[in-house]
Design a protein around this motif. Structure first.
Motif, PDB file in Angstrom:
ATOM      1  N   ASP A  81       0.812  -1.743  -0.311  1.00  0.00           N
ATOM      2  CA  ASP A  81       0.221   0.336  -0.171  1.00  0.00           C
ATOM      3  C   ASP A  81       0.790   1.360   0.293  1.00  0.00           C
ATOM      4  OD1 ASP A  81       0.501  -0.558   2.293  1.00  0.00           O
ATOM      5  OD2 ASP A  81      -1.069   0.187   3.438  1.00  0.00           O
ATOM      6  N   GLN A 102       6.778   6.237  -2.538  1.00  0.00           N
ATOM      7  CA  GLN A 102       7.157   5.775  -1.508  1.00  0.00           C
ATOM      8  C   GLN A 102       7.908   4.633  -1.837  1.00  0.00           C
ATOM      9  OE1 GLN A 102       2.822   5.328   0.469  1.00  0.00           O
ATOM     10  NE2 GLN A 102       3.891   7.412   1.623  1.00  0.00           N
ATOM     11  N   PRO A 143       3.470  17.233   6.374  1.00  0.00           N
ATOM     12  CA  PRO A 143       2.909  15.968   7.444  1.00  0.00           C
ATOM     13  C   PRO A 143       1.985  15.002   6.873  1.00  0.00           C
ATOM     14  CG  PRO A 143       2.045  17.879   7.981  1.00  0.00           C
ATOM     15  CD  PRO A 143       3.232  18.499   6.842  1.00  0.00           C
ATOM     16  N   GLY A 144       2.240  13.773   7.393  1.00  0.00           N
ATOM     17  CA  GLY A 144       1.002  12.982   6.477  1.00  0.00           C
ATOM     18  C   GLY A 144       1.165  12.167   5.898  1.00  0.00           C
ATOM     19  N   SER A 145       2.303  12.921   5.206  1.00  0.00           N
ATOM     20  CA  SER A 145       2.301  11.676   3.513  1.00  0.00           C
ATOM     21  C   SER A 145       2.900  10.392   3.729  1.00  0.00           C
ATOM     22  CB  SER A 145       3.771  13.357   3.012  1.00  0.00           C
ATOM     23  OG  SER A 145       4.868  12.972   3.714  1.00  0.00           O
ATOM     24  N   GLY A 146       3.198  10.317   4.819  1.00  0.00           N
ATOM     25  CA  GLY A 146       3.928   8.451   4.919  1.00  0.00           C
ATOM     26  C   GLY A 146       5.687   8.788   4.983  1.00  0.00           C
ATOM     27  N   LYS A 147       5.584   9.139   5.579  1.00  0.00           N
ATOM     28  CA  LYS A 147       7.278   9.574   6.199  1.00  0.00           C
ATOM     29  C   LYS A 147       7.913   8.475   6.790  1.00  0.00           C
ATOM     30  CE  LYS A 147       7.529  13.912   7.837  1.00  0.00           C
ATOM     31  NZ  LYS A 147       6.450  14.133   7.281  1.00  0.00           N
ATOM     32  N   THR A 148       7.221   8.603   8.057  1.00  0.00           N
ATOM     33  CA  THR A 148       7.300   7.077   9.037  1.00  0.00           C
ATOM     34  C   THR A 148       7.261   5.812   8.188  1.00  0.00           C
ATOM     35  OG1 THR A 148       7.255   8.812  10.482  1.00  0.00           O
ATOM     36  CG2 THR A 148       7.222   6.622  11.225  1.00  0.00           C
ATOM     37  N   LYS A 149       6.035   5.820   8.090  1.00  0.00           N
ATOM     38  CA  LYS A 149       5.327   4.717   7.433  1.00  0.00           C
ATOM     39  C   LYS A 149       6.848   4.078   5.688  1.00  0.00           C
ATOM     40  CE  LYS A 149       1.748   3.055   4.750  1.00  0.00           C
ATOM     41  NZ  LYS A 149       0.756   1.805   4.686  1.00  0.00           N
ATOM     42  N   ARG A 187       5.169  -1.095  13.981  1.00  0.00           N
ATOM     43  CA  ARG A 187       5.053  -1.025  12.176  1.00  0.00           C
ATOM     44  C   ARG A 187       5.643  -2.130  11.658  1.00  0.00           C
ATOM     45  NH1 ARG A 187       4.214   4.854   9.858  1.00  0.00           N
ATOM     46  NH2 ARG A 187       3.409   5.673  11.316  1.00  0.00           N
ATOM     47  N   GLN A 224       8.422  21.425   9.795  1.00  0.00           N
ATOM     48  CA  GLN A 224       7.698  20.376  11.452  1.00  0.00           C
ATOM     49  C   GLN A 224       9.078  20.482  12.373  1.00  0.00           C
ATOM     50  OE1 GLN A 224       5.291  17.262  11.526  1.00  0.00           O
ATOM     51  NE2 GLN A 224       5.737  17.378   9.482  1.00  0.00           N
ATOM     52  N   TYR A 279      -1.791  11.834   3.481  1.00  0.00           N
ATOM     53  CA  TYR A 279      -3.254   9.898   4.058  1.00  0.00           C
ATOM     54  C   TYR A 279      -3.380  10.384   4.849  1.00  0.00           C
ATOM     55  CZ  TYR A 279      -0.995   8.024  -0.691  1.00  0.00           C
ATOM     56  OH  TYR A 279      -0.015   7.976  -1.363  1.00  0.00           O
ATOM     57  N   ARG A 280      -3.607  11.475   5.978  1.00  0.00           N
ATOM     58  CA  ARG A 280      -3.801  11.401   7.523  1.00  0.00           C
ATOM     59  C   ARG A 280      -5.050  12.013   7.329  1.00  0.00           C
ATOM     60  NH1 ARG A 280       0.539  13.507  10.404  1.00  0.00           N
ATOM     61  NH2 ARG A 280       1.527  11.891  10.888  1.00  0.00           N
ATOM     62  N   GLY A 297       4.458  13.513  15.146  1.00  0.00           N
ATOM     63  CA  GLY A 297       4.206  12.159  14.364  1.00  0.00           C
ATOM     64  C   GLY A 297       3.513  11.685  14.600  1.00  0.00           C
ATOM     65  N   GLU A 323      -1.331  10.342  15.607  1.00  0.00           N
ATOM     66  CA  GLU A 323      -1.930  11.147  14.823  1.00  0.00           C
ATOM     67  C   GLU A 323      -3.253  10.499  15.369  1.00  0.00           C
ATOM     68  OE1 GLU A 323      -1.648   9.552  11.266  1.00  0.00           O
ATOM     69  OE2 GLU A 323      -2.203   7.528  11.372  1.00  0.00           O
ATOM     70  N   ARG A 354      -1.797  16.694  13.637  1.00  0.00           N
ATOM     71  CA  ARG A 354      -2.307  15.414  13.576  1.00  0.00           C
ATOM     72  C   ARG A 354      -3.504  14.797  13.991  1.00  0.00           C
ATOM     73  NH1 ARG A 354       2.356  14.292  13.333  1.00  0.00           N
ATOM     74  NH2 ARG A 354       2.251  16.100  12.355  1.00  0.00           N
TER      75      ARG A 354
END
Ligand code: ATP
Ligand code: MG
Length: 729
Positions: A8, A13, A30-36, A72, A245, A277-278, A578, A580, A615
């Motif tokens: 996904d 990414q 933010p929320g663009s899936g960096k940590t993912k 994760r 941020q 995506y958040r 980081g 949400e 967040r």
């Protein structure tokens, strides 16, 4: 491919996850899936490139974020593999290297960690003793800043020009001497010494095959150096971050580290992510508008993938108490309107500073809404827990003068402050620890110059007794009796905390388990304390205590049971980085709070608000009381009072119809409650209407919630204000 690592992810990414480039920067909003993406890359390196988990270092900034990343990764590669990663906050990773290899730089395994209150107490004492005029908090912060810049006390001393700087240089020097005498490292030292270690003994990291860093925008110079040193043999580095941020400038974070990296490694591959995506479109729209007030910032693309949704709410309330009542009432209302799709876990209250939590906590407590706190008053800050930790520290390493000083007369043993200070100074001059001087005095090996009355002598003997015997059986007894006397009513509740800590200590007797706890950054509560009676091995205790200190620094209590229990989260905005939640409240948005009166960078304060707002996934509430907690007049944060901002917000919370609940369920990937269930839970609102919003009685203000059936057959919600408060004046 291990199941679903790429399934996904979008194209950009995927590229970041699978690229063969050595040095990779992912800069994205933010929320663009960096940590993912970062966690997927770790999983990919493990599953596809067959790297060994213990050869991968993953650093982030908060304990909570580290835990989430680990979770994760675990989903892809399993617990056995994930737990062997060197994953944690910079400080906890540095600590592990120091405990393991510290002997190369002359560091024993038994060093303790000075937490921020220890550090401050040391500075305070130095200032008092020398009759300096510098403010202790300021001086402590300044020492930290110098350390973060890599300037040690000798370097500072050489450069000190005026009297004020020379005075500070002496404080800095004496502070360092005190730490050394107590065998303590402060937080900055952990990073500095780790740098020294990796320079002196590069072989410690010769096995490191990949280094990954989240929230890179908040790294300071030492962390930058540490990054280079961790990766010195292979230079395989992936970082993700977002300049918008950057919120740790006040702790010497260097946004320049982004460009510096590209200069150092010109082949750095940069990848941008542009889809969010958040959050709902409306939340992004409002957040975007706030961050764009900073005109020096380059424009950036950010695309919402969710529908526009409900506009965020911006509201003024007459007082902090009324604001808290409104917040809790709104929370209950939204939960009911959603047919209980939204549960307390889905709500977060984010605060500019932890001190603002009292009114909110009171209101939540009164309404029986369970909550957990992260980044605020924490488990290890509670008086009874701190006391026990101090006892444990002394049992573990009696050379810790700071801890000895705090407990020597607790419970009262007729050892006065003056005597303790005198003995401490005497010990310092002799070059021994306070503990060993006291021991010598008690055991008749030394006659102190400080006056020690017979009563005090007896008191000191009692103290020595307690520590010596506690060294065999831990320090629970003295603490328990003291608690019984001091808190007769709350004794049970407080003792439960102590037992929990003790249980963790005992759990720590298993070194494997302990290392897992260090890795997790979490100290789980363990039931069935009585059943566990093993004694704690020395080394395990010292590691445990180091970790207690770090858990405090990592700014949270991680509640093992809390993961499942339904609890609202209260956090500082810094601590929420980081993370949400479906519904986010940011109360106390007034000038002086955000931007904070003591902050000297308004742009950083604005970014902080932006971090808080982003967040939220579905609903966002900003509010301000018209009087602050000191009952002084307060006005809406300048960031929110700018022309045009109001058009992005609503005054009232949304009326959530069944169709909205369905949309929400889809966004949150949950089963939607049936229409009947929704209708049923709405009824609880009608029934409770009269008592729905308990007011404090302190304000002449009365605002009652009331059903308004006039709108389109749907039971929509509106507020009837008997004394309306202008929202956008
Ligand atoms: P922040 O800057 O706030 O740390 P971030 O860029 O690290 O944000 P993540 O936390 O990784 O963002 O992702 C935000 C949310 O979006 C998460 O719930 C994540 O699961 C989801 N997400 C990210 N990428 C995708 C995708 N390609 N498809 C679906 N959901 C995604
Ligand atoms: Mg992130």
């Amino acid at each position: 491919m291990a199941t679903g690592i790429l399934s996904d992810l979008n194209e950009a990414q995927c590229e970041a996850v699978t690229t063969a480039a050595d040095v990779v920067q992912v800069l994205a909003p933010p929320g663009s899936g960096k940590t993912k993406t970062l966690t997927a890359r770790v999983a990919y390196l493990l599953a596809e490139r067959r790297l060994k988990p213990w050869n991968i270092i993953v650093c982030t900034f908060t304990v909570k974020a580290a835990n989430e990343m680990k979770e994760r990764i675990t989903k892809f590669v399993g617990h056995e593999c994930a737990k062997q990663l060197k994953l944690g906050t910079f400080h906890s990773v540095a600590l592990r290297y120091l405990k393991q290899y510290g002997q190369h730089i002359g560091l024993g395994k038994d060093f303790g960690i000075a937490d921020s209150s220890d550090s401050k107490a040391i500075v305070k004492r130095i200032i008092k003793k020398n009759d300096y005029s510098i403010d202790a908090g300021g001086a402590r912060g300044r020492i930290s800043t110098q350390k973060a810049k890599g300037i040690d006390n000798e370097q500072f001393s050489r450069k000190a020009k005026n009297v004020e700087q020379q005075e500070f240089a002496r404080i800095y020097q004496e502070y360092e001497e005190t730490l050394k005498a107590s065998n303590l490292l402060d937080y900055d030292d952990l990073l500095l010494r780790c740098c020294l270690l990796l320079r002196t003994e590069p072989a410690c990291v010769s096995n490191v095959e990949a280094l990954l860093i989240d929230e890179y925008q908040d790294t300071n110079n030492i962390q930058y150096d540490l990054m280079g040193l961790f990766a010195q043999h292979r230079n395989v580095i992936t970082i993700v971050g977002d300049p918008d941020q950057s919120i740790y400038g006040f702790r010497s974070a260097e946004i320049k580290n982004l460009t510096r990296m590209k200069q150092q490694w010109p082949d750095t591959l940069t990848i941008n992510l542009e889809e969010n995506y958040r959050s709902s479109g409306a939340i992004l729209h409002a957040a975007q508008h706030i961050i764009e007030q900073d005109e020096s910032r380059p424009p950036k693309k950010l695309q919402a993938t969710h529908t526009y949704g409900q506009r965020p709410v911006l509201r003024k309330l007459p007082s902090a108490a009324a604001e808290a009542d409104w917040l809790v009432a709104e929370l209950k209302r939204i939960q009911a309107l959603s047919g209980d799709l939204l549960q307390p876990n889905d709500f977060a209250v984010l605060l500019r500073s932890a001190a603002l939590s009292r009114a909110i906590e009171t209101a939540l407590g009164r309404e029986g809404v369970p909550y957990r706190m992260i980044g605020g008053l924490r488990f290890f800050d509670r008086a009874e827990v701190k006391l026990l930790v101090d006892y444990l520290r002394v049992v573990d390493a009696p050379g810790n003068n700071e801890a000895v000083e705090r407990i020597i007369n607790v419970p009262p043993r007729r050892v006065g402050e003056g005597t303790v200070k005198g003995l401490h100074e005497e010990a310092r001059l002799k070059g021994v620890s306070l503990w060993s001087l006291v021991l010598d005095v008690v055991q008749g090996r030394c006659k102190p110059t400080t006056k020690v009355t017979p009563a005090t002598q007896t008191g000191l003997a009692k103290f020595v007794d307690v520590i010596l015997s506690a060294q065999k059986k831990l320090a629970s007894v003295a603490a328990e009796n003291h608690l019984k006397r001091k808190f007769p009513d709350e004794y049970e509740a407080r003792w439960t905390n102590v037992e929990e800590l003790l249980a963790q200590t005992i759990e720590a007797s298993d070194p494997q388990r302990l290392i897992a706890m260090v890795d997790d950054g979490a100290l789980p509560s363990i039931e069935g304390l009585e059943r566990r009676t093993e004694s704690v091995s020395e080394n395990a205790l010292s590691l445990f205590l180091a970790n207690v200190t770090l858990a405090t620094a990592g700014a949270e209590k991680t509640e093992q049971d809390g993961e499942k229990a339904q609890q609202l989260t209260i956090s500082t905005i810094h601590g929420a980085k980081g993370l949400e939640w479906p519904v986010v409240f940011i109360p106390a948005c007034y000038d002086g709070s955000i931007p904070h009166s003591r902050a000297d960078d308004n742009d950083e304060e604005r970014r902080l608000l932006y971090v808080g707002m982003t967040r939220a996934q579905a609903l966002l509430y900003l509010s301000t009381p018209l009087r602050n907690s000191q009952r002084e007049e307060a006005s809406m944060s300048t960031f929110l009072a700018q022309p045009g901002v109001a058009s992005f917000f609503e005054e009232h919370g949304p009326s959530i119809a069944a169709a909205d609940v369905r949309a929400l369920a889809k966004t949150l990937r949950r089963d939607c409650p049936s229409d009947d269930a929704i209708a049923e839970s709405k009824k609880t609102l009608e029934r409770d209407e009269d008592n729905y919003w308990p007011l404090t009685g302190e304000e002449p203000f009365e605002e009652r919630a009331k059903w308004d059936h006039s709108k389109s057959g749907n039971a929509a919600w509106s507020f009837r204000d008997t004394r309306p408060v202008a929202v956008f004046s």
